[in-house]
Write a protein that holds these residues in place. Structure first.
Motif, mmCIF file in Angstrom:
data_model
loop_
_atom_site.group_PDB
_atom_site.id
_atom_site.type_symbol
_atom_site.label_atom_id
_atom_site.label_comp_id
_atom_site.label_asym_id
_atom_site.label_seq_id
_atom_site.Cartn_x
_atom_site.Cartn_y
_atom_site.Cartn_z
ATOM 1 N N GLU A 120 -11.386 -9.649 -59.759
ATOM 2 C CA GLU A 120 -10.716 -10.613 -58.889
ATOM 3 C C GLU A 120 -9.307 -10.882 -59.407
ATOM 4 O O GLU A 120 -9.050 -10.780 -60.605
ATOM 5 C CB GLU A 120 -11.508 -11.927 -58.884
ATOM 6 N N ASN A 121 -8.412 -11.220 -58.498
ATOM 7 C CA ASN A 121 -7.117 -11.744 -58.941
ATOM 8 C C ASN A 121 -7.313 -13.200 -59.374
ATOM 9 O O ASN A 121 -7.736 -14.044 -58.598
ATOM 10 C CB ASN A 121 -6.080 -11.656 -57.826
ATOM 11 N N ASP A 122 -7.043 -13.473 -60.645
ATOM 12 C CA ASP A 122 -7.201 -14.838 -61.146
ATOM 13 C C ASP A 122 -5.853 -15.542 -61.160
ATOM 14 O O ASP A 122 -4.926 -15.145 -60.441
ATOM 15 C CB ASP A 122 -7.898 -14.852 -62.515
ATOM 16 N N GLN A 123 -5.715 -16.561 -61.967
ATOM 17 C CA GLN A 123 -4.482 -17.352 -61.986
ATOM 18 C C GLN A 123 -3.619 -17.041 -63.204
ATOM 19 O O GLN A 123 -2.857 -17.882 -63.667
ATOM 20 C CB GLN A 123 -4.834 -18.841 -61.931
ATOM 21 N N THR A 124 -3.732 -15.796 -63.721
ATOM 22 C CA THR A 124 -2.921 -15.379 -64.861
ATOM 23 C C THR A 124 -2.032 -14.202 -64.472
ATOM 24 O O THR A 124 -2.334 -13.456 -63.541
ATOM 25 C CB THR A 124 -3.801 -14.949 -66.048
ATOM 26 N N GLN A 125 -0.948 -14.019 -65.205
ATOM 27 C CA GLN A 125 -0.069 -12.882 -64.954
ATOM 28 C C GLN A 125 -0.754 -11.567 -65.310
ATOM 29 O O GLN A 125 -0.517 -10.537 -64.678
ATOM 30 C CB GLN A 125 1.233 -13.039 -65.763
ATOM 31 N N GLY B 161 -6.515 -18.026 -52.553
ATOM 32 C CA GLY B 161 -5.828 -19.184 -53.092
ATOM 33 C C GLY B 161 -5.221 -19.014 -54.465
ATOM 34 O O GLY B 161 -4.485 -19.899 -54.919
ATOM 35 N N ASN B 162 -5.489 -17.890 -55.124
ATOM 36 C CA ASN B 162 -4.944 -17.718 -56.469
ATOM 37 C C ASN B 162 -3.526 -17.153 -56.486
ATOM 38 O O ASN B 162 -2.822 -17.271 -57.502
ATOM 39 C CB ASN B 162 -5.866 -16.837 -57.319
ATOM 40 N N TRP B 163 -3.089 -16.543 -55.396
ATOM 41 C CA TRP B 163 -1.745 -15.955 -55.386
ATOM 42 C C TRP B 163 -0.638 -16.968 -55.655
ATOM 43 O O TRP B 163 0.295 -16.673 -56.421
ATOM 44 C CB TRP B 163 -1.500 -15.211 -54.072
ATOM 45 N N PRO B 164 -0.677 -18.183 -55.074
ATOM 46 C CA PRO B 164 0.394 -19.136 -55.367
ATOM 47 C C PRO B 164 0.473 -19.519 -56.847
ATOM 48 O O PRO B 164 1.551 -19.869 -57.335
ATOM 49 C CB PRO B 164 0.035 -20.353 -54.509
ATOM 50 N N PHE B 165 -0.636 -19.451 -57.549
ATOM 51 C CA PHE B 165 -0.644 -19.822 -58.964
ATOM 52 C C PHE B 165 0.119 -18.818 -59.832
ATOM 53 O O PHE B 165 0.539 -19.149 -60.942
ATOM 54 C CB PHE B 165 -2.078 -19.956 -59.476
ATOM 55 N N VAL B 166 0.268 -17.593 -59.341
ATOM 56 C CA VAL B 166 1.008 -16.582 -60.104
ATOM 57 C C VAL B 166 2.349 -16.262 -59.458
ATOM 58 O O VAL B 166 3.053 -15.343 -59.893
ATOM 59 C CB VAL B 166 0.177 -15.288 -60.280
ATOM 60 N N GLY B 167 2.698 -17.006 -58.410
ATOM 61 C CA GLY B 167 3.997 -16.849 -57.786
ATOM 62 C C GLY B 167 4.145 -15.607 -56.934
ATOM 63 O O GLY B 167 5.259 -15.096 -56.766
ATOM 64 N N GLU B 168 3.041 -15.109 -56.379
ATOM 65 C CA GLU B 168 3.121 -13.916 -55.541
ATOM 66 C C GLU B 168 2.611 -14.204 -54.133
ATOM 67 O O GLU B 168 1.921 -15.193 -53.888
ATOM 68 C CB GLU B 168 2.351 -12.760 -56.186
ATOM 69 N N ASP B 169 2.967 -13.317 -53.217
ATOM 70 C CA ASP B 169 2.695 -13.532 -51.803
ATOM 71 C C ASP B 169 1.283 -13.095 -51.433
ATOM 72 O O ASP B 169 0.891 -11.941 -51.676
ATOM 73 C CB ASP B 169 3.711 -12.754 -50.971
ATOM 74 N N PHE B 170 0.533 -13.998 -50.826
ATOM 75 C CA PHE B 170 -0.866 -13.724 -50.482
ATOM 76 C C PHE B 170 -0.992 -12.602 -49.451
ATOM 77 O O PHE B 170 -1.935 -11.801 -49.505
ATOM 78 C CB PHE B 170 -1.546 -14.993 -49.953
ATOM 79 N N LEU B 171 -0.056 -12.508 -48.529
ATOM 80 C CA LEU B 171 -0.163 -11.503 -47.479
ATOM 81 C C LEU B 171 0.181 -10.112 -48.006
ATOM 82 O O LEU B 171 -0.481 -9.129 -47.648
ATOM 83 C CB LEU B 171 0.741 -11.870 -46.305
ATOM 84 N N ALA B 172 1.172 -10.042 -48.882
ATOM 85 C CA ALA B 172 1.486 -8.757 -49.511
ATOM 86 C C ALA B 172 0.295 -8.264 -50.314
ATOM 87 O O ALA B 172 -0.034 -7.071 -50.305
ATOM 88 C CB ALA B 172 2.719 -8.901 -50.409
ATOM 89 N N GLY B 173 -0.373 -9.197 -51.000
ATOM 90 C CA GLY B 173 -1.569 -8.836 -51.753
ATOM 91 C C GLY B 173 -2.672 -8.334 -50.846
ATOM 92 O O GLY B 173 -3.351 -7.347 -51.151
ATOM 93 N N GLN C 72 2.896 -28.448 -58.593
ATOM 94 C CA GLN C 72 1.993 -27.370 -58.961
ATOM 95 C C GLN C 72 1.051 -27.044 -57.797
ATOM 96 O O GLN C 72 0.720 -27.923 -56.995
ATOM 97 C CB GLN C 72 1.156 -27.763 -60.186
ATOM 98 N N PRO C 73 0.592 -25.774 -57.698
ATOM 99 C CA PRO C 73 -0.375 -25.437 -56.662
ATOM 100 C C PRO C 73 -1.666 -26.244 -56.846
ATOM 101 O O PRO C 73 -2.096 -26.492 -57.973
ATOM 102 C CB PRO C 73 -0.628 -23.942 -56.878
ATOM 103 N N PHE C 74 -2.251 -26.627 -55.731
ATOM 104 C CA PHE C 74 -3.465 -27.453 -55.755
ATOM 105 C C PHE C 74 -4.393 -26.967 -54.655
ATOM 106 O O PHE C 74 -4.006 -26.896 -53.485
ATOM 107 C CB PHE C 74 -3.095 -28.926 -55.548
ATOM 108 N N VAL C 75 -5.633 -26.615 -55.030
ATOM 109 C CA VAL C 75 -6.586 -26.039 -54.085
ATOM 110 C C VAL C 75 -7.086 -27.091 -53.109
ATOM 111 O O VAL C 75 -7.414 -28.221 -53.497
ATOM 112 C CB VAL C 75 -7.769 -25.397 -54.845
ATOM 113 N N GLN C 76 -7.162 -26.697 -51.832
ATOM 114 C CA GLN C 76 -7.575 -27.591 -50.760
ATOM 115 C C GLN C 76 -8.545 -26.889 -49.811
ATOM 116 O O GLN C 76 -8.618 -25.656 -49.792
ATOM 117 C CB GLN C 76 -6.347 -28.023 -49.942
ATOM 118 N N PRO C 77 -9.280 -27.652 -48.997
ATOM 119 C CA PRO C 77 -10.070 -27.037 -47.926
ATOM 120 C C PRO C 77 -9.174 -26.335 -46.915
ATOM 121 O O PRO C 77 -7.962 -26.574 -46.856
ATOM 122 C CB PRO C 77 -10.796 -28.234 -47.294
#
Length: 246
Positions: free
Chosen positions: A130-135, A164-176, A198-203
């Motif tokens: 999985e893509n996590d929240q680390t570089q 939801g993890n893409w914003p935590f690493v500063g990358e674009d979710f759609l490109a991913g 900071q990014p914050f997870v939401q429903p």
């Protein structure tokens, strides 16, 4: 969604877990909410040896498919993580269909993927990263590098797309999503907003991610899990209905 394979990652019940509720006790609640698949989280076990049989028995009784989220890495210090054997033993005891890890230090790995992962890939358990929240494990370049290497080595390890993890690493979710769709076998959906910078997870629909746009380019025949903490069953049901409406 064509598949309607909807899963509950038990992060949904994080508030209950923090109160001491065990994962086995949450399976019936997930079933009642309308899920047919549940992803248990290794870090949520209080006494893993005692609780694994409880989770397995409850899942069997409720006819729930189980997935297993392990917050550890495939590669540590450039070598295959020696703890993998134990994680797969736990998976067998649970009766899981999927297991998920992070990549870790694949950049310094010099081994042979086919040889090193052979013991884990013949157990009837689907293996994904999985893509996590680390570089190291959450950005597009290392994920693509590993997945391309796995395919080249004929090693059946693929990918969990975590929206939801893409914003935590500063990358674009759609490109991913576009780059990794071909490798994707499971999807985690959540929304994200900003809180104190900071990014914050939401429903779903309570943040700024166009999750429908992401799902439009990802495979339609793979399980999709709701994965965000809430103490409100109505929000869980609402998220489920939004997925069913696609």
């Amino acid at each position: 969604m064509q598949s309607k394979q909807l899963a509950a990652n038990l992060l949904l019940f994080d508030a209950e877990v923090k109160k001491g509720v065990k994962q086995a006790e949450l399976l019936a609640r997930a079933k009642d909410l309308g899920f047919s698949m549940v992803e248990v989280r290794r870090e949520y076990f209080q006494d893993i040896t005692a609780e694994i049989p409880e989770v397995k028995a409850q899942a069997t009784a409720l006819d729930l498919k189980l997935f297993y989220s392990v917050p550890d890495e495939l590669f540590v210090a450039g070598k295959v993580n020696p703890k993998l054997t134990g994680y797969f033993e736990e998976g067998q005891q649970l009766g899981i269909e999927k297991i998920k890890f992070n990549i870790g230090d694949f950049a310094n790995y010099q081994g042979e993927l086919q040889r090193d992962f052979a013991p884990f890939l013949n157990q009837g358990i689907e293996v994904n990263i999985e893509n996590d929240q680390t570089q190291t494990s959450g950005t597009l370049t290392p994920i693509l590098t590993f997945l391309k290497a796995a395919v080249a080595a004929d090693v059946d390890i693929r990918y969990v797309y975590d929206l939801g993890n893409w914003p935590f690493v500063g990358e674009d979710f759609l490109a991913g999503a576009k780059a990794l769709a071909v490798y994707t076998r499971y999807i985690h959906v959540k929304d994200v907003t900003e809180k104190e910078g900071q990014p914050f997870v939401q429903p779903l629909d309570e943040g700024h991610i166009d999750w429908r746009q992401a799902l439009a380019v990802l495979p339609k025949d793979v399980p999709v899990a709701l994965e965000y903490p809430t103490d409100n069953d109505a929000l869980i049901k609402a998220g489920l209905q939004k997925l069913l409406a696609l």
